[in-house]
Write a protein that holds these residues in place. Structure first.
Motif: not given
Length: 241
Positions: A163-167, A173-174, A234-237
């Motif tokens: 859930p934290a990764a989804a949040e 805004k991914l 995160m955006p790079k991943l």
């Protein structure tokens, strides 16, 4: 008074009865546990088993546990059909009873920033689980095949990590996790944060080395540092995936 009269008078007095001592029943030294109700004895077994396994790991023998309790070995098995059943009860007492049902919803409460949510969770988590029995049983379980560690970490993954990764995706805004499933690399970022904080407990209760007295500050620093890095990573991943 003549001597013969004096002797006669004394003879008429009733002889003193010897003081009889009550036979020793052993009630003063008998273990009180022998007279415990079944529910109280079961409670005593569980409480002592938690301390026993925390000290000796799951290789500790139930026969030794019985000696510590002052009961027979067979008395344990009148309440628990096997050692595994006793360990399962310890799992419920030590782990499930300390898991707060508020933690999962807390992570997904968007009225607060994700950093604030993670900070609140870990401050509460540290307060609940940084405890001698909890930490040592957790580590001992990981070295034996009783499944406690794996089952508990499944709860952490399901209720906190994913859930934290989804949040975090939502904050940045991914694409959401429904349109693009979470990757292992994303969840590993959060496992890294979790492990960093839990390692303080390992240092204290396993390695028995000093840790900072102000854990609140350490938790806040860890979450803030994590969030600063995750916003870039995160955006790079997602782009590389």
């Amino acid at each position: 008074m003549r001597f013969s009269d004096e002797m006669a008078r004394k003879a008429q007095k009733p002889a003193k009865r010897p003081v009889r001592r009550r036979p020793e029943t052993g009630s003063k030294t008998a273990p009180k546990r022998r007279n415990m109700r079944a529910a109280d004895r079961e409670r005593a077994i569980v409480d002592e088993a938690i301390r026993f396994f925390a000290e000796h790991g799951f290789e500790g023998q139930t026969r030794e546990l019985a000696k510590r309790l002052g009961i027979t070995h067979s008395a344990i098995y009148r309440h628990f059909p096997s050692k595994e059943a006793l360990i399962e009860r310890v799992y419920q007492e030590v782990y499930l009873s300390r898991w707060s049902p508020d933690w999962g919803p807390m992570i997904q409460d968007r009225s607060l920033s994700l950093e604030a949510r993670l900070t609140r969770f870990y401050l509460d988590y540290v307060e609940r689980v940084f405890e001698y029995n909890w930490v040592r049983i957790f580590v001992f379980s990981g070295m034996k095949s009783f499944g406690i560690t794996g089952r508990y970490l499944d709860i952490v993954r399901r209720e906190i990590i994913e859930p934290a990764a989804a949040e975090l995706r939502h904050d940045l805004k991914l694409p959401d996790a429904k349109s693009r499933p979470l990757s292992e690399r994303e969840t590993e970022l959060f496992w890294g944060l979790h492990g960093r904080i839990f390692y303080l407990a390992i240092r204290k209760f396993i390695y028995e080395t000093p840790i900072p007295p102000d854990l609140d500050a350490i938790v806040r620093d860890a979450v803030q540092t994590f969030m600063d890095g995750a916003k870039t990573t995160m955006p790079k991943l997602l782009m590389s995936g």
